[in-house]
Design a protein around this motif. Structure first.
Motif, PDB file in Angstrom:
ATOM      1  N   SER A 267       0.834  -1.197   0.000  1.00 53.80           N
ATOM      2  CA  SER A 267       0.000   0.000   0.000  1.00 53.80           C
ATOM      3  C   SER A 267       0.876   1.257   0.000  1.00 53.80           C
ATOM      4  CB  SER A 267      -0.907  -0.040   1.230  1.00 53.80           C
ATOM      5  OG  SER A 267      -1.636   1.137   1.352  1.00 53.80           O
ATOM      6  N   ALA A 268       1.909   1.244   0.837  1.00 58.46           N
ATOM      7  CA  ALA A 268       2.820   2.397   0.928  1.00 58.46           C
ATOM      8  C   ALA A 268       3.553   2.622  -0.393  1.00 58.46           C
ATOM      9  CB  ALA A 268       3.820   2.186   2.060  1.00 58.46           C
ATOM     10  N   ALA A 269       3.878   1.536  -1.088  1.00 53.80           N
ATOM     11  CA  ALA A 269       4.591   1.673  -2.364  1.00 53.80           C
ATOM     12  C   ALA A 269       3.712   2.384  -3.390  1.00 53.80           C
ATOM     13  CB  ALA A 269       5.020   0.302  -2.870  1.00 53.80           C
ATOM     14  N   VAL A 270       2.422   2.077  -3.384  1.00 57.23           N
ATOM     15  CA  VAL A 270       1.508   2.747  -4.327  1.00 57.23           C
ATOM     16  C   VAL A 270       1.413   4.238  -3.982  1.00 57.23           C
ATOM     17  CG1 VAL A 270      -0.879   2.896  -5.151  1.00 57.23           C
ATOM     18  CG2 VAL A 270       0.194   0.657  -4.834  1.00 57.23           C
ATOM     19  N   THR A 271       1.308   4.561  -2.705  1.00 59.62           N
ATOM     20  CA  THR A 271       1.222   5.974  -2.303  1.00 59.62           C
ATOM     21  C   THR A 271       2.489   6.731  -2.721  1.00 59.62           C
ATOM     22  OG1 THR A 271      -0.138   5.319  -0.430  1.00 59.62           O
ATOM     23  CG2 THR A 271       0.781   7.532  -0.354  1.00 59.62           C
ATOM     24  N   SER A 272       3.639   6.114  -2.475  1.00 61.10           N
ATOM     25  CA  SER A 272       4.898   6.770  -2.857  1.00 61.10           C
ATOM     26  C   SER A 272       4.955   6.984  -4.355  1.00 61.10           C
ATOM     27  CB  SER A 272       6.087   5.908  -2.436  1.00 61.10           C
ATOM     28  OG  SER A 272       6.051   5.671  -1.066  1.00 61.10           O
ATOM     29  N   GLU A 273       4.554   5.971  -5.104  1.00 59.55           N
ATOM     30  CA  GLU A 273       4.591   6.055  -6.554  1.00 59.55           C
ATOM     31  C   GLU A 273       3.618   7.129  -7.058  1.00 59.55           C
ATOM     32  OE1 GLU A 273       4.209   3.113 -10.309  1.00 59.55           O
ATOM     33  OE2 GLU A 273       4.217   2.142  -8.347  1.00 59.55           O
ATOM     34  N   ALA A 274       2.456   7.206  -6.427  1.00 60.75           N
ATOM     35  CA  ALA A 274       1.474   8.223  -6.800  1.00 60.75           C
ATOM     36  C   ALA A 274       2.071   9.616  -6.614  1.00 60.75           C
ATOM     37  CB  ALA A 274       0.213   8.066  -5.965  1.00 60.75           C
TER      38      ALA A 274
ATOM     39  N   GLU B  63      -6.802  19.418  -8.530  1.00 60.31           N
ATOM     40  CA  GLU B  63      -6.242  18.630  -9.629  1.00 60.31           C
ATOM     41  C   GLU B  63      -5.244  17.606  -9.099  1.00 60.31           C
ATOM     42  OE1 GLU B  63      -5.438  22.545 -12.009  1.00 60.31           O
ATOM     43  OE2 GLU B  63      -5.039  20.847 -13.352  1.00 60.31           O
ATOM     44  N   ILE B  64      -4.478  18.021  -8.102  1.00 63.53           N
ATOM     45  CA  ILE B  64      -3.478  17.115  -7.522  1.00 63.53           C
ATOM     46  C   ILE B  64      -4.179  15.992  -6.758  1.00 63.53           C
ATOM     47  CG2 ILE B  64      -1.529  16.981  -5.917  1.00 63.53           C
ATOM     48  CD1 ILE B  64      -1.143  20.065  -6.621  1.00 63.53           C
ATOM     49  N   ALA B  65      -5.193  16.382  -5.977  1.00 64.17           N
ATOM     50  CA  ALA B  65      -5.957  15.364  -5.234  1.00 64.17           C
ATOM     51  C   ALA B  65      -6.601  14.381  -6.203  1.00 64.17           C
ATOM     52  CB  ALA B  65      -7.013  16.041  -4.363  1.00 64.17           C
ATOM     53  N   ALA B  66      -7.159  14.906  -7.302  1.00 70.24           N
ATOM     54  CA  ALA B  66      -7.820  14.038  -8.288  1.00 70.24           C
ATOM     55  C   ALA B  66      -6.812  13.078  -8.911  1.00 70.24           C
ATOM     56  CB  ALA B  66      -8.481  14.882  -9.382  1.00 70.24           C
ATOM     57  N   PHE B  67      -5.608  13.574  -9.171  1.00 72.17           N
ATOM     58  CA  PHE B  67      -4.589  12.703  -9.766  1.00 72.17           C
ATOM     59  C   PHE B  67      -4.224  11.574  -8.802  1.00 72.17           C
ATOM     60  CE2 PHE B  67      -0.298  11.206 -10.137  1.00 72.17           C
ATOM     61  CZ  PHE B  67      -0.301  10.753 -11.450  1.00 72.17           C
ATOM     62  N   LEU B  68      -4.016  11.922  -7.532  1.00 69.95           N
ATOM     63  CA  LEU B  68      -3.626  10.898  -6.553  1.00 69.95           C
ATOM     64  C   LEU B  68      -4.734   9.850  -6.408  1.00 69.95           C
ATOM     65  CD1 LEU B  68      -2.058  13.308  -3.920  1.00 69.95           C
ATOM     66  CD2 LEU B  68      -0.815  11.660  -5.332  1.00 69.95           C
ATOM     67  N   ASP B  69      -5.979  10.330  -6.316  1.00 65.77           N
ATOM     68  CA  ASP B  69      -7.111   9.412  -6.185  1.00 65.77           C
ATOM     69  C   ASP B  69      -7.209   8.508  -7.413  1.00 65.77           C
ATOM     70  OD1 ASP B  69      -7.457  10.777  -3.872  1.00 65.77           O
ATOM     71  OD2 ASP B  69      -9.422  11.608  -4.329  1.00 65.77           O
ATOM     72  N   TYR B  70      -7.003   9.105  -8.584  1.00 67.11           N
ATOM     73  CA  TYR B  70      -6.999   8.323  -9.830  1.00 67.11           C
ATOM     74  C   TYR B  70      -5.924   7.239  -9.766  1.00 67.11           C
ATOM     75  CZ  TYR B  70      -5.138   7.017 -14.339  1.00 67.11           C
ATOM     76  OH  TYR B  70      -4.618   6.286 -15.369  1.00 67.11           O
ATOM     77  N   PHE B  71      -4.750   7.623  -9.320  1.00 67.86           N
ATOM     78  CA  PHE B  71      -3.620   6.682  -9.291  1.00 67.86           C
ATOM     79  C   PHE B  71      -3.936   5.492  -8.368  1.00 67.86           C
ATOM     80  CE2 PHE B  71       0.493   4.900  -8.626  1.00 67.86           C
ATOM     81  CZ  PHE B  71       1.214   5.204  -9.776  1.00 67.86           C
ATOM     82  N   TYR B  72      -4.555   5.787  -7.222  1.00 66.51           N
ATOM     83  CA  TYR B  72      -4.897   4.699  -6.291  1.00 66.51           C
ATOM     84  C   TYR B  72      -5.900   3.749  -6.930  1.00 66.51           C
ATOM     85  CZ  TYR B  72      -2.780   7.891  -2.929  1.00 66.51           C
ATOM     86  OH  TYR B  72      -1.930   8.740  -2.275  1.00 66.51           O
ATOM     87  N   ARG B  73      -6.910   4.307  -7.573  1.00 66.06           N
ATOM     88  CA  ARG B  73      -7.945   3.466  -8.184  1.00 66.06           C
ATOM     89  C   ARG B  73      -7.369   2.685  -9.359  1.00 66.06           C
ATOM     90  NH1 ARG B  73     -12.581   4.274  -5.691  1.00 66.06           N
ATOM     91  NH2 ARG B  73     -12.845   6.259  -4.610  1.00 66.06           N
ATOM     92  N   ALA B  74      -6.509   3.333 -10.141  1.00 67.98           N
ATOM     93  CA  ALA B  74      -5.892   2.639 -11.271  1.00 67.98           C
ATOM     94  C   ALA B  74      -4.989   1.509 -10.773  1.00 67.98           C
ATOM     95  CB  ALA B  74      -5.099   3.628 -12.117  1.00 67.98           C
ATOM     96  N   SER B  75      -4.511   1.608  -9.545  1.00 67.63           N
ATOM     97  CA  SER B  75      -3.658   0.560  -8.973  1.00 67.63           C
ATOM     98  C   SER B  75      -4.474  -0.504  -8.254  1.00 67.63           C
ATOM     99  CB  SER B  75      -2.663   1.186  -7.984  1.00 67.63           C
ATOM    100  OG  SER B  75      -1.953   2.234  -8.594  1.00 67.63           O
ATOM    101  N   GLY B  76      -5.793  -0.398  -8.324  1.00 66.73           N
ATOM    102  CA  GLY B  76      -6.649  -1.400  -7.685  1.00 66.73           C
ATOM    103  C   GLY B  76      -7.014  -1.061  -6.256  1.00 66.73           C
ATOM    104  N   GLY B  77      -6.661   0.120  -5.822  1.00 62.26           N
ATOM    105  CA  GLY B  77      -6.989   0.527  -4.454  1.00 62.26           C
ATOM    106  C   GLY B  77      -7.961   1.691  -4.455  1.00 62.26           C
ATOM    107  N   GLU B  78      -7.932   2.447  -3.405  1.00 61.27           N
ATOM    108  CA  GLU B  78      -8.737   3.656  -3.300  1.00 61.27           C
ATOM    109  C   GLU B  78      -8.115   4.539  -2.225  1.00 61.27           C
ATOM    110  OE1 GLU B  78     -12.628   2.958  -1.112  1.00 61.27           O
ATOM    111  OE2 GLU B  78     -12.067   0.922  -1.633  1.00 61.27           O
TER     112      GLU B  78
END
Ligand SMILES: [Mn+2]
Length: 425
Positions: free
Chosen positions: A181-188, A204-219
């Motif tokens: 989970s931490a690796a996805v956050t760091s990568e985001a 826009e930044i928040a939307a990008f991070l949220d997108y990245f989590y969902r695209a990685s299978g998380g939220e």
């Protein structure tokens, strides 16, 4: 066959039995919260139920009664064919029941069934989450007169007080999941770097991070905080309306929840390629406090001492900036840092972003090997003070407590050094 979940349930049964009383524990699925009339927020399973079952099923209750002939019971609703048309079939409970050697009880009235099932228990560990069968049982038992409650558990205790005893120390399976989970956050965060420039909106930044989590299978594990300049003085800022400007900081406090495990990272990043010297000083003070606090972490140490380590560094820094004046011991004694460092040093992390812990109000007290905690000192100025504009700096990492020190689970992936941050673009 022993599985992750059956061994956790076995541990819970053993712990309940160890009291020498007849103790029962009931944990229910979370209710589905309404967003608007007949639409709902996305479903999130109850963390305790997930810990013991791995199940995402709604409307089920796990009941543990080590004193009974059937120590493990799974209470489930009857099949709802009309609901299945809309939501698809509920996942079958049978494989889980086999794993846990549980008796499956199908009931359309869970409260009534639970009352019958806990008859003969002395103590019941029950939840307080409104809308759960466990909480309904708690309300029913507390409301009954002593005559009507004859044969029913007389002592009612928060279920979380019990489950915290198991969940506070993470097993290797959990540590692996938190690391992922931490690796996805760091990568985001790394991928968000090109956005961190003058003119970009916080949202826009928040939307990008949220997108990245969902695209990685998380939220997102919690509402992503992106706070530029003075916005960062609000600790849980959710405005997300401000545009970034050169020469200020943007504070990003964010975490992915992946496979039900949270991570929680804060980085405070300069916008543009230069920063006023006093802002550089402020950053270095918080970074030093964070690194000293992480260094302090190991099994046996009190969390309050980790806090004081950071508080001392922050106070030295506030003196250096000319914001606090006087001898260091006195400043520490009267907690002169409090207006600028108004929160704790960190919290337990796991299935919940503010995870269970054994101290009062889920606070971490004495560190033990296998705990995962955040270390997140910060300094905040809601209006200009001395040489500083209204702003906030917080730096947060997730660490695993070991017997000789801390393993930083969020290290090395996203830099903290200011020069490094300034040279990254
Ligand atoms: Mn945190």
């Amino acid at each position: 066959m022993k599985t992750l979940y059956s061994s956790r349930v076995a541990k819970a049964l053993k712990l309940l039995k160890a009291s020498g009383r007849r103790d029962a524990l009931a944990i229910s699925s979370n209710p589905l919260p309404v967003r608007s009339r007949d639409t709902h927020f996305p479903y999130r399973q109850n963390s305790d139920l997930f810990y013991f079952t791995g199940s995402q099923a709604e409307h089920i209750t796990l009941l543990l009664r080590p004193y009974a002939d059937e120590p493990v019971v799974l209470l489930v609703p009857p099949e709802d064919k009309a609901k299945a048309v809309w939501d698809g079939p509920q996942p079958s409970i049978r494989p889980l029941a086999r794993q846990l050697k549980a008796e499956v009880v199908v009931s359309s009235d869970h409260l009534k069934t639970l009352i019958a099932l806990v008859r003969g228990a002395d103590t019941a560990y029950l939840q307080s989450i409104p809308g759960t069968a466990s909480a309904a049982l708690k309300a029913e038992l507390s409301a009954r007169s002593s005559l009507a409650s004859r044969g029913l558990p007389g002592a009612l205790v928060e279920a979380e007080r019990f489950t915290a005893r198991l969940r506070t120390i993470k097993d290797s399976h959990e540590i692996k999941l938190i690391k992922e989970s931490a690796a996805v956050t760091s990568e985001a965060l790394l991928n968000a770097l090109p956005l961190l420039q003058s003119g970009t909106s916080e949202h826009e930044i928040a939307a990008f991070l949220d997108y990245f989590y969902r695209a990685s299978g998380g939220e997102p594990a919690f509402g992503t905080i992106v706070a530029a300049g003075n916005s960062a003085a609000t600790l849980h800022y959710q405005g997300l309306s401000r545009k970034l400007r050169d020469g200020e900081f943007v504070l990003i406090d964010t975490g992915c929840e992946l496979n039900m495990y949270a991570s929680d990272i804060t980085r405070t990043i300069p916008v543009g390629d230069s920063l006023a010297p006093q802002l550089k000083d402020l950053y270095d003070i918080v970074l030093r406090a964070q690194m000293m606090a992480i260094k302090k972490v190991k099994a046996g140490v009190l969390m309050s001492d980790v806090f004081l380590t950071a508080a001392k560094e922050l106070t030295i820094g506030l003196k250096y900036l000319g914001i606090l004046k006087g001898p260091l011991p006195q400043l520490l004694k009267k907690q002169a840092y409090r207006p600028y460092f108004p929160h704790g040093i960190g919290h337990s992390l796991g299935i919940d972003v503010h995870d269970v812990a054994l101290g009062a109000n889920d606070r971490v007290e004495r560190l033990e090997k296998g705990m995962v905690i955040t270390i997140e000192p910060g300094l905040y100025f809601s209006k200009p003070v001395g040489p500083l504009p209204a702003c906030g700096v917080r730096i947060e990492d997730d660490v695993l407590v070991g017997s000789r020190g801390a393993e930083v689970l969020t290290a090395g992936v996203f830099p903290k050094g200011l020069e490094h941050l300034l040279s990254m673009r």
